[in-house]
Design a protein around this motif. Sequence first.
Motif, PDB file in Angstrom:
ATOM      1  N   CYS A  34       0.866  -1.167   0.000  1.00 55.36           N
ATOM      2  CA  CYS A  34       0.000   0.000   0.000  1.00 55.36           C
ATOM      3  C   CYS A  34       0.906   1.222   0.000  1.00 55.36           C
ATOM      4  N   SER A  35       0.578   2.238  -0.706  1.00 54.93           N
ATOM      5  CA  SER A  35       1.388   3.441  -0.770  1.00 54.93           C
ATOM      6  C   SER A  35       0.537   4.623  -0.341  1.00 54.93           C
ATOM      7  N   SER A  92       3.996  -3.404  11.453  1.00 51.73           N
ATOM      8  CA  SER A  92       3.748  -2.015  11.841  1.00 51.73           C
ATOM      9  C   SER A  92       4.472  -1.126  10.844  1.00 51.73           C
ATOM     10  N   ARG A  93       3.757  -0.128  10.305  1.00 53.69           N
ATOM     11  CA  ARG A  93       4.375   0.733   9.308  1.00 53.69           C
ATOM     12  C   ARG A  93       4.011   2.185   9.575  1.00 53.69           C
ATOM     13  N   GLY A  94       4.850   3.054   9.082  1.00 55.73           N
ATOM     14  CA  GLY A  94       4.617   4.483   9.223  1.00 55.73           C
ATOM     15  C   GLY A  94       3.532   4.971   8.279  1.00 55.73           C
ATOM     16  N   ASP A  95       3.125   6.228   8.471  1.00 52.70           N
ATOM     17  CA  ASP A  95       2.019   6.781   7.688  1.00 52.70           C
ATOM     18  C   ASP A  95       2.291   6.758   6.194  1.00 52.70           C
ATOM     19  N   LYS A  96       3.529   6.946   5.796  1.00 51.02           N
ATOM     20  CA  LYS A  96       3.862   7.008   4.379  1.00 51.02           C
ATOM     21  C   LYS A  96       4.644   5.783   3.913  1.00 51.02           C
ATOM     22  N   GLU A  97       4.699   4.762   4.750  1.00 51.74           N
ATOM     23  CA  GLU A  97       5.469   3.568   4.398  1.00 51.74           C
ATOM     24  C   GLU A  97       4.591   2.550   3.665  1.00 51.74           C
ATOM     25  N   ARG A  98       5.117   1.985   2.613  1.00 54.89           N
ATOM     26  CA  ARG A  98       4.416   0.947   1.880  1.00 54.89           C
ATOM     27  C   ARG A  98       4.494  -0.386   2.627  1.00 54.89           C
ATOM     28  N   LEU A  99       3.475  -1.219   2.408  1.00 54.89           N
ATOM     29  CA  LEU A  99       3.629  -2.626   2.782  1.00 54.89           C
ATOM     30  C   LEU A  99       4.633  -3.297   1.850  1.00 54.89           C
ATOM     31  N   GLY A 100       4.567  -2.963   0.587  1.00 57.68           N
ATOM     32  CA  GLY A 100       5.532  -3.501  -0.361  1.00 57.68           C
ATOM     33  C   GLY A 100       5.146  -4.854  -0.918  1.00 57.68           C
ATOM     34  N   MET A 101       3.848  -5.048  -1.213  1.00 54.03           N
ATOM     35  CA  MET A 101       3.387  -6.299  -1.811  1.00 54.03           C
ATOM     36  C   MET A 101       2.486  -5.997  -2.999  1.00 54.03           C
ATOM     37  N   GLU A 102       2.569  -6.852  -4.027  1.00 54.27           N
ATOM     38  CA  GLU A 102       1.541  -6.902  -5.052  1.00 54.27           C
ATOM     39  C   GLU A 102       0.747  -8.179  -4.830  1.00 54.27           C
ATOM     40  N   LEU A 103      -0.581  -8.059  -4.906  1.00 53.13           N
ATOM     41  CA  LEU A 103      -1.470  -9.150  -4.521  1.00 53.13           C
ATOM     42  C   LEU A 103      -2.360  -9.571  -5.670  1.00 53.13           C
ATOM     43  N   ASP A 104      -2.453 -10.884  -5.865  1.00 51.95           N
ATOM     44  CA  ASP A 104      -3.374 -11.468  -6.839  1.00 51.95           C
ATOM     45  C   ASP A 104      -4.664 -11.806  -6.087  1.00 51.95           C
ATOM     46  N   LEU A 105      -5.762 -11.143  -6.451  1.00 52.08           N
ATOM     47  CA  LEU A 105      -7.028 -11.255  -5.723  1.00 52.08           C
ATOM     48  C   LEU A 105      -8.085 -12.024  -6.513  1.00 52.08           C
ATOM     49  N   LYS A 124       4.309 -10.348  -5.659  1.00 56.48           N
ATOM     50  CA  LYS A 124       5.606  -9.679  -5.713  1.00 56.48           C
ATOM     51  C   LYS A 124       5.853  -8.988  -4.377  1.00 56.48           C
ATOM     52  N   ILE A 125       7.110  -8.975  -3.950  1.00 55.98           N
ATOM     53  CA  ILE A 125       7.506  -8.263  -2.733  1.00 55.98           C
ATOM     54  C   ILE A 125       8.586  -7.257  -3.115  1.00 55.98           C
ATOM     55  N   GLY A 126       8.369  -6.017  -2.693  1.00 57.84           N
ATOM     56  CA  GLY A 126       9.331  -4.958  -2.964  1.00 57.84           C
ATOM     57  C   GLY A 126       9.677  -4.213  -1.690  1.00 57.84           C
ATOM     58  N   PRO A 127      10.342  -3.086  -1.804  1.00 61.00           N
ATOM     59  CA  PRO A 127      10.723  -2.315  -0.618  1.00 61.00           C
ATOM     60  C   PRO A 127       9.500  -1.931   0.211  1.00 61.00           C
ATOM     61  N   GLY A 128       9.603  -2.094   1.535  1.00 65.53           N
ATOM     62  CA  GLY A 128       8.494  -1.743   2.421  1.00 65.53           C
ATOM     63  C   GLY A 128       8.514  -2.557   3.689  1.00 65.53           C
ATOM     64  N   ALA A 129       7.388  -2.522   4.403  1.00 62.82           N
ATOM     65  CA  ALA A 129       7.301  -3.140   5.727  1.00 62.82           C
ATOM     66  C   ALA A 129       7.435  -4.663   5.662  1.00 62.82           C
ATOM     67  N   ILE A 130       6.910  -5.295   4.619  1.00 58.42           N
ATOM     68  CA  ILE A 130       7.031  -6.749   4.504  1.00 58.42           C
ATOM     69  C   ILE A 130       8.488  -7.153   4.310  1.00 58.42           C
ATOM     70  N   GLU A 131       9.194  -6.438   3.485  1.00 55.78           N
ATOM     71  CA  GLU A 131      10.614  -6.733   3.268  1.00 55.78           C
ATOM     72  C   GLU A 131      11.396  -6.585   4.565  1.00 55.78           C
ATOM     73  N   LYS A 132      11.082  -5.561   5.358  1.00 55.99           N
ATOM     74  CA  LYS A 132      11.743  -5.385   6.653  1.00 55.99           C
ATOM     75  C   LYS A 132      11.422  -6.542   7.595  1.00 55.99           C
ATOM     76  N   TYR A 133      10.143  -6.963   7.603  1.00 59.17           N
ATOM     77  CA  TYR A 133       9.783  -8.110   8.434  1.00 59.17           C
ATOM     78  C   TYR A 133      10.596  -9.342   8.030  1.00 59.17           C
ATOM     79  N   ASN A 134      10.714  -9.583   6.736  1.00 58.00           N
ATOM     80  CA  ASN A 134      11.447 -10.760   6.265  1.00 58.00           C
ATOM     81  C   ASN A 134      12.905 -10.743   6.712  1.00 58.00           C
ATOM     82  N   GLU A 135      13.520  -9.570   6.704  1.00 63.65           N
ATOM     83  CA  GLU A 135      14.900  -9.460   7.166  1.00 63.65           C
ATOM     84  C   GLU A 135      15.006  -9.842   8.635  1.00 63.65           C
TER      85      GLU A 135
END
Length: 228
Positions: A18-19, A56-69, A79-90
């Motif tokens: 989410c952006s 947990s993410r900041g107001d302007k922080e992306r989750l960093g996922m693309e989702l097939d719905l 797809k996973i890109g820069p954002g809160a999910i990538e930080k969690y994975n680290e």
Amino acid sequence: RSSTTDCYEMPFCTLSCCSTAEPNSNEVEHEVNIVSNRVLEGLPTEAADHFFVAISRGDKERLGMELDLIDGRTAQVAKIGPGAIEKYNESASRIGRPKVEVGDMLISANESKGTSGHLLRTLEKDKEVKLEIVKPKICTISMTEIWAPIGLNLFYTHAGMSILIGEVMSGPVEDWNTAQAEAKNHEQIVKAGDRIIEANGIPFAPGQPQAILAVLGQSSGDLTLVVQ
């Protein structure tokens, strides 16, 4: 009903979350609302293939996922890109927790479930979110003496991860299922909600569903599906 194979390309099924420019969650409400029992049945409370992630993410922080719905009920990580999910994975790598990976299924967010739209709205508005994740089971189904049309109602999106079986109709696949049910080979039954990720050795490639659709439309022969 006559034997047929119907294919429908679905719009608005792969979205980036989410952006600060949030996607419109109203776009994901569509007529498909089906998910395979391979995904939801028999889930343990917590295991390597079923786990929970606190983000947990900041107001302007992306989750960093693309989702097939595409199934209308879950969200598959495309797809996973820069954002809160990538930080969690680290962090998860350092402490031995399961990571969120491409192909994983998101089945609830802050206990919100029911439709993909509900999930997406929670991801849009909540800065702290508990995600329920399932790593889908992979099953290979080998059918013999299949002829076209095979009798499947199919849905896909060019940017998605798979081709969704919406309905098994009258035809050779239904006949195959009847034989497998009589033999109690339940894992070999093709189900509505199954996601086809490979057909006769040809993997699904995002943006190129035609290769698998061509295999499914073949005139006759053996058919091996890898589904999840």
